[in-house]
Enzyme design. Sequence first.
Site, PDB file in Angstrom:
ATOM      1  N   ARG A  25       0.761  -1.339  -0.032  1.00 14.20           N
ATOM      2  CA  ARG A  25      -0.003   0.073  -0.092  1.00 14.20           C
ATOM      3  C   ARG A  25       0.856   1.362  -0.058  1.00 14.20           C
ATOM      4  O   ARG A  25       0.387   2.191   0.530  1.00 14.20           O
ATOM      5  CB  ARG A  25      -1.065  -0.181   1.187  1.00 14.20           C
ATOM      6  CG  ARG A  25      -2.112  -1.009   1.172  1.00 14.20           C
ATOM      7  CD  ARG A  25      -2.991  -1.036   2.198  1.00 14.20           C
ATOM      8  NE  ARG A  25      -3.938  -2.153   2.367  1.00 14.20           N
ATOM      9  CZ  ARG A  25      -4.592  -2.672   3.384  1.00 14.20           C
ATOM     10  NH1 ARG A  25      -4.398  -2.048   4.425  1.00 14.20           N
ATOM     11  NH2 ARG A  25      -5.207  -3.561   3.266  1.00 14.20           N
ATOM     12  N   ARG A  29      -3.108   6.546   1.208  1.00 17.43           N
ATOM     13  CA  ARG A  29      -3.795   7.783   1.763  1.00 17.43           C
ATOM     14  C   ARG A  29      -2.629   8.681   2.914  1.00 17.43           C
ATOM     15  O   ARG A  29      -3.045   9.698   3.254  1.00 17.43           O
ATOM     16  CB  ARG A  29      -4.814   7.423   2.831  1.00 17.43           C
ATOM     17  CG  ARG A  29      -6.107   7.246   1.614  1.00 17.43           C
ATOM     18  CD  ARG A  29      -7.279   6.841   2.698  1.00 17.43           C
ATOM     19  NE  ARG A  29      -7.264   5.345   3.181  1.00 17.43           N
ATOM     20  CZ  ARG A  29      -8.184   4.831   4.101  1.00 17.43           C
ATOM     21  NH1 ARG A  29      -8.980   5.851   4.593  1.00 17.43           N
ATOM     22  NH2 ARG A  29      -7.756   3.700   4.653  1.00 17.43           N
ATOM     23  N   ASP A  75      -7.116  -2.981  -7.084  1.00 17.12           N
ATOM     24  CA  ASP A  75      -7.731  -3.499  -6.001  1.00 17.12           C
ATOM     25  C   ASP A  75      -8.158  -5.043  -6.167  1.00 17.12           C
ATOM     26  O   ASP A  75      -8.415  -5.632  -7.374  1.00 17.12           O
ATOM     27  CB  ASP A  75      -8.990  -2.580  -5.476  1.00 17.12           C
ATOM     28  CG  ASP A  75      -9.755  -3.221  -4.246  1.00 17.12           C
ATOM     29  OD1 ASP A  75     -10.543  -4.222  -4.289  1.00 17.12           O
ATOM     30  OD2 ASP A  75      -9.240  -2.358  -3.096  1.00 17.12           O
ATOM     31  N   TYR A 152     -14.949 -12.542   0.280  1.00 16.61           N
ATOM     32  CA  TYR A 152     -15.807 -11.100   0.024  1.00 16.61           C
ATOM     33  C   TYR A 152     -16.858 -11.355  -0.879  1.00 16.61           C
ATOM     34  O   TYR A 152     -17.888 -10.798  -0.575  1.00 16.61           O
ATOM     35  CB  TYR A 152     -14.774 -10.162  -0.801  1.00 16.61           C
ATOM     36  CG  TYR A 152     -13.716  -9.434   0.191  1.00 16.61           C
ATOM     37  CD1 TYR A 152     -14.204  -8.323   1.068  1.00 16.61           C
ATOM     38  CD2 TYR A 152     -12.491 -10.030   0.495  1.00 16.61           C
ATOM     39  CE1 TYR A 152     -13.188  -7.733   1.968  1.00 16.61           C
ATOM     40  CE2 TYR A 152     -11.595  -9.400   1.065  1.00 16.61           C
ATOM     41  CZ  TYR A 152     -11.890  -8.124   2.043  1.00 16.61           C
ATOM     42  OH  TYR A 152     -11.013  -7.646   2.980  1.00 16.61           O
TER      43      TYR A 152
END
Length: 343
Positions: A25, A29, A75, A152
């Site tokens: 990652r 952010r 993703d 998921y």
Amino acid sequence: MRPKKPMLRALAGERLPVPPVWLMRQAGRYLPEYRAVRAQAGSFLDLCYRPELAAEVTLQPIRRYGFDAAILFADILLVPQALGAELRFAEGEGPRLSTVTGAGDLARLKPADAIHERLGPVYETVARVVAELPPETALIGFAGAPWTVATYMIAGRGTPDQAPARMLLYRDPATFDALIERITDATIRYLLRQIEAGAEAVKLFDSWAGALPGPLFGRYCIEPARRIVAAIRAAHPSVPVIGFPRGAGGGYAAFAAATGVDCCALDAAVDPAWAAAEIQPRLCVQGNLDPLLLVAGGPALDEATRACVAAFSGGPHVFNLGHGITPDAAPANVERMLAVIRG
């Protein structure tokens, strides 16, 4: 010929005096430049599917830190979407998907060979990044491992213990096995296409491997990974594969031995001394600094970074975190960590 990029040299089994380094990652952010592009994109999925923006955020941490590898910005849930699942990201809540809870839901999914129409922008992102990367920097493609992707798709969201996926496995093994088969086939096709677009290594993220009970770990973590590695090796023998069965504990050794991966990524709970003795003699290891240290910084970060480098100094090692860098990590702490690694 020996690959010249430090990342590829380590993945090929070479012990280097300074380990190559990248972070899971690393485009994210915690970087202000990422947040600016994310705001421009409008939504997370728009960012994934706009090649010019996805390439930009892939390259940002390379420009800032000079990591030895870039990893494609995408993703793991793009594959379920390409298979026909409905996907959205709820602000502050994470992904939401339509669910597969029985044979009827499975029948509505697309065949594995239909994924490329939806995923074309991802391959364009790979090509754009390759054209702009420094010559010494490798590009890693990736996908989610079948078990993790299935969790998921079955629950429709992330869950603490993956109970919905395990329940479907127990109650309807035929549907569960067919779903794993569909994801495995799609993942092979997805990774091969990334390699054809220019990815020099690929990584398989099994983020919820630790939720598989012991007897099922081999069947649903190891075996799909083995098939994926074998397919990649058959088509592209020189492209290394990194496997990450997060939370596998003692199962890491069996995973490393049975799947054929070139490198085993370790989570932060793995004892480096154990991994250096049980895994590193056979193949490269990657990891495994606690991501929280990039929030804490200071002497604790310095000490843990030195300890990680020292623990794996006897064999091939790619320095990384035990999981993804968190949004509250300080960019200055990443610089501090790199200064310790690189002396």
